[in-house]
Write an enzyme that holds these catalytic residues in place. Sequence first.
Site, PDB file in Angstrom:
ATOM      1  N   ARG A  47      38.993  43.525  36.962  1.00 53.31           N
ATOM      2  CA  ARG A  47      39.175  42.191  37.546  1.00 53.31           C
ATOM      3  C   ARG A  47      37.867  41.679  38.123  1.00 53.31           C
ATOM      4  O   ARG A  47      37.725  40.489  38.396  1.00 53.31           O
ATOM      5  CB  ARG A  47      40.284  42.221  38.608  1.00 53.31           C
ATOM      6  CG  ARG A  47      41.621  42.686  38.074  1.00 53.31           C
ATOM      7  CD  ARG A  47      42.750  42.469  39.048  1.00 53.31           C
ATOM      8  NE  ARG A  47      43.108  41.060  39.129  1.00 53.31           N
ATOM      9  CZ  ARG A  47      44.159  40.589  39.781  1.00 53.31           C
ATOM     10  NH1 ARG A  47      44.970  41.444  40.430  1.00 53.31           N
ATOM     11  NH2 ARG A  47      44.426  39.297  39.810  1.00 53.31           N
ATOM     12  N   HIS A  59      47.166  29.761  36.504  1.00 55.30           N
ATOM     13  CA  HIS A  59      48.408  30.281  35.931  1.00 55.30           C
ATOM     14  C   HIS A  59      49.246  29.159  35.304  1.00 55.30           C
ATOM     15  O   HIS A  59      50.037  29.412  34.388  1.00 55.30           O
ATOM     16  CB  HIS A  59      49.241  30.996  36.991  1.00 55.30           C
ATOM     17  CG  HIS A  59      48.996  32.469  37.046  1.00 55.30           C
ATOM     18  ND1 HIS A  59      48.905  33.255  35.917  1.00 55.30           N
ATOM     19  CD2 HIS A  59      48.832  33.311  38.103  1.00 55.30           C
ATOM     20  CE1 HIS A  59      48.690  34.514  36.269  1.00 55.30           C
ATOM     21  NE2 HIS A  59      48.636  34.580  37.580  1.00 55.30           N
ATOM     22  N   GLU A  85      47.145  37.250  33.539  1.00 56.22           N
ATOM     23  CA  GLU A  85      46.394  37.496  34.770  1.00 56.22           C
ATOM     24  C   GLU A  85      44.887  37.450  34.505  1.00 56.22           C
ATOM     25  O   GLU A  85      44.113  36.999  35.364  1.00 56.22           O
ATOM     26  CB  GLU A  85      46.785  38.844  35.362  1.00 56.22           C
ATOM     27  CG  GLU A  85      48.246  38.958  35.762  1.00 56.22           C
ATOM     28  CD  GLU A  85      48.652  37.966  36.833  1.00 56.22           C
ATOM     29  OE1 GLU A  85      47.793  37.556  37.642  1.00 56.22           O
ATOM     30  OE2 GLU A  85      49.841  37.589  36.858  1.00 56.22           O
ATOM     31  N   HIS A  98      43.007  31.101  40.914  1.00 59.06           N
ATOM     32  CA  HIS A  98      43.812  31.992  40.062  1.00 59.06           C
ATOM     33  C   HIS A  98      45.213  31.416  39.879  1.00 59.06           C
ATOM     34  O   HIS A  98      45.717  31.333  38.743  1.00 59.06           O
ATOM     35  CB  HIS A  98      43.866  33.372  40.711  1.00 59.06           C
ATOM     36  CG  HIS A  98      44.758  34.362  40.022  1.00 59.06           C
ATOM     37  ND1 HIS A  98      44.258  35.368  39.229  1.00 59.06           N
ATOM     38  CD2 HIS A  98      46.113  34.509  40.021  1.00 59.06           C
ATOM     39  CE1 HIS A  98      45.269  36.089  38.760  1.00 59.06           C
ATOM     40  NE2 HIS A  98      46.403  35.590  39.237  1.00 59.06           N
ATOM     41  N   GLU A  99      45.856  31.020  40.979  1.00 62.42           N
ATOM     42  CA  GLU A  99      47.232  30.514  40.889  1.00 62.42           C
ATOM     43  C   GLU A  99      47.278  29.172  40.173  1.00 62.42           C
ATOM     44  O   GLU A  99      48.215  28.907  39.398  1.00 62.42           O
ATOM     45  CB  GLU A  99      47.857  30.410  42.283  1.00 62.42           C
ATOM     46  CG  GLU A  99      47.923  31.714  43.053  1.00 62.42           C
ATOM     47  CD  GLU A  99      48.588  32.854  42.281  1.00 62.42           C
ATOM     48  OE1 GLU A  99      49.436  32.573  41.404  1.00 62.42           O
ATOM     49  OE2 GLU A  99      48.243  34.019  42.538  1.00 62.42           O
ATOM     50  N   ASP A 116      42.298  35.111  36.333  1.00 64.30           N
ATOM     51  CA  ASP A 116      41.138  35.644  37.049  1.00 64.30           C
ATOM     52  C   ASP A 116      39.856  34.930  36.624  1.00 64.30           C
ATOM     53  O   ASP A 116      39.036  34.540  37.464  1.00 64.30           O
ATOM     54  CB  ASP A 116      40.987  37.147  36.769  1.00 64.30           C
ATOM     55  CG  ASP A 116      41.913  37.998  37.615  1.00 64.30           C
ATOM     56  OD1 ASP A 116      42.469  37.489  38.605  1.00 64.30           O
ATOM     57  OD2 ASP A 116      42.078  39.191  37.284  1.00 64.30           O
ATOM     58  N   HIS A 174      48.590  43.175  35.640  1.00 62.58           N
ATOM     59  CA  HIS A 174      47.233  43.000  36.145  1.00 62.58           C
ATOM     60  C   HIS A 174      46.344  44.134  35.633  1.00 62.58           C
ATOM     61  O   HIS A 174      46.772  45.286  35.577  1.00 62.58           O
ATOM     62  CB  HIS A 174      47.196  43.016  37.676  1.00 62.58           C
ATOM     63  CG  HIS A 174      47.980  41.915  38.317  1.00 62.58           C
ATOM     64  ND1 HIS A 174      49.331  42.023  38.579  1.00 62.58           N
ATOM     65  CD2 HIS A 174      47.612  40.681  38.743  1.00 62.58           C
ATOM     66  CE1 HIS A 174      49.755  40.901  39.146  1.00 62.58           C
ATOM     67  NE2 HIS A 174      48.737  40.069  39.251  1.00 62.58           N
TER      68      HIS A 174
END
Length: 750
Positions: A718, A587, A645, A583-584, A649, A712
């Site tokens: 999610r 980004h 986000e 996920h990070e 995800d 989010h």
Amino acid sequence: MPIEVFCIDSYHSKDDPKPVVSSVKKNVYILFGILTGILLLSTIVLAVLFSIEKTKTIKPIAVKDELCLTPFCIKAANYLLESIDETIEPCEDFFKFACGTWLKNNRIPDDTGAQDTFNVLRTQLDNNVIDILTSPLPDDTIHIKAISNARRLYESCVNEIAIETDGVDTVLSVVDNELGGWPILHGQSWDETKFNLSKLLFKLREYNNNMLFQCGTATDDKNSSAYYIRISQSDLALEQKQYYINESKITQAYKQFIYELAKSLTNDSTMIENDVRDIYEFERKISHFHWTPADQRARQNDTIRTSLHNLSRILNTSFDFTNYVRQIYLSANVTLLDNDNVSISEVEFLRNASLLIDQHSPRTVQNYLIWRFMMNRAANMPKRYRTIKEQFERALRGTSAERPRSVTCGSYVNGNMGFAVAKLYIKKYFDENARNQSLEMIRNIRNAFIDMLEDSTWMDDVSKDKAKEKAREIDEKIGYPEYLGSDNITELEQEYEGYEFNSSYIHNILKVLQIKSQENFKTLRKPVDRKGWGLTPPTVVNAFYTPSKNQITFPAGILQMPFFNKDAPKYLNYGGIGAVIGHEITHGFDDNGRQFDKDGNRILWWTPETIERFNERKTCVVDQYSQYFLEQINTTINGNQTQGENIADNGGVKEAFYAYKKWIKANGNLDKKLPGLIKYSSEQMFFINYAQVWCSKMTDPYAMSRVLTGVHAPGQFRVLGPTSNFVDFDRVFSCKPGQGNSRLNKCTVW
């Protein structure tokens, strides 16, 4: 941005004699332990047999060879079995399958607006922080001033008797002698001829309060090796402009908050009702021009870059922004130059807010600005004033109780002196194995993302090569900054130089506010440490990507079950912290991150053709999530506001899954099955643990706030969004295209 659950144990004063356990009782305890162990083992065996019986296609397994019976695996099996609902078909609704039992058995704590995995872990972290701040110090940390002052700050916060004794005189003295008074408390006797907007905003900023206008130091988005001055809109008391459109329980509670706090502080109530009405109406007009998170995301390119010399000319308002900015930086002994770079965001708001100030009386503007200061300070005042604020918070968040004072104080200290707290936390609670294993996972997941870039059919070669270069250059931070693990305490002491506190909580609060304000201003003349840890301490349950540094950070607080455990089967770790890592990383390539190059500079580094194709793909994600309907509050979520986000995800779970598959290929499928869950393959367990992380419940007010202000999506989306777009999820669970949890037209950015 915390939810807590607490159980209250019996308490013994330090002066009470410790209970004595007789030898008979000890024998009883030993016998009880043996019986408990036998019962637990029997439960595991029954769970295995039941699982085998329930799934006839599964052959009986040799428990010794294929079943994991370590304490961790038993605990993991327990939390997963207490989460999934096997009456739900995974291909129809994977969220309800993975979280159905959890949803039935978990309740939202009275002092929070929501409950989920993050909040459970934050509760544990809160308890650990309290323990750190109250237990005897290890001998090798007694001499550290930063730690001593953190504990002194905590002690002043929990000392209710001293807080009651201090009363409100200190706060009111600041208001009257430094801020020009709060007219609502003085009836008609307040002298508006003494109103000075520039001086008032300057003094408020000295106490780290940005009212109407936000101003401070940030990393230069065009030159990540330097800082610049950033001016933008400040926040609204109700956080979101939509709350001001119609009268509601929340607006009524807000106005009641203003009324009750003012009434509790004065004997002259002649003007309170009129002033409350004017304060609210002024803010309601301001809210009309306020940019929502979706507005800010969609209009990033509207930011203006200029020099300090040209600031007032660019804004063209009656309020002298240039002089204001010079003065607040000078308060920290930072002299600004005419050619200092300034970034201006939400320009339309700044101009309109300045115009509204001109159109309203000094009394109304003074009342509003001091109200916002007092609104923040109410939480630091004696209990009868905190109770007034708590009533408002209950309406806004849907809570029905106040957080325990120990938790409030621990969170405050951790939020303001987190690195001092972390020095003790990592010694007591952090497993160093987490760093090495996490580094290996980051390497594997990064490589999986690079493979996905290589296989991309919509990127041209120039953009693809630059994207792969950026992915390889991502800096990773795990656990904590190196200096906290060192015996050398120089850097820690320098970090909190000046953080010296006494027994007065309100005195300490005001001092912290002034220190934080000056720290931000002084940063302007400091060099940027692009490899440094950043401002967020290790004692948080979260993870971050910083575009200006091209850096991913995984604090010690999140490296725990169900995200990570050193003894966990790899399918759990990759489905947990692995998906967070992915996920990070993603980004760096979402709608915002993709605008920054490998060095953290916001420039065009993709070709126009690739950008156009990216926008087509992200639009698919935006449209998909915009159609998700949150039945609880009868509204759809904002796909534009949550797009970054959502992209992260979707990419993150894929990268983690592909990395896990490559790990299996390289190492063999060494993971043993969990008791009671032997019917599920390791790939299925990956997705089950991924989904379990997002099991969540919210009160209606909290849910509405989440939809209006959050970036989010709510937890269920999610889970549903990424799994419905992932062909490997369909394969793993044998889902048919178009089935409930499987989209026919899958949205794929990464």
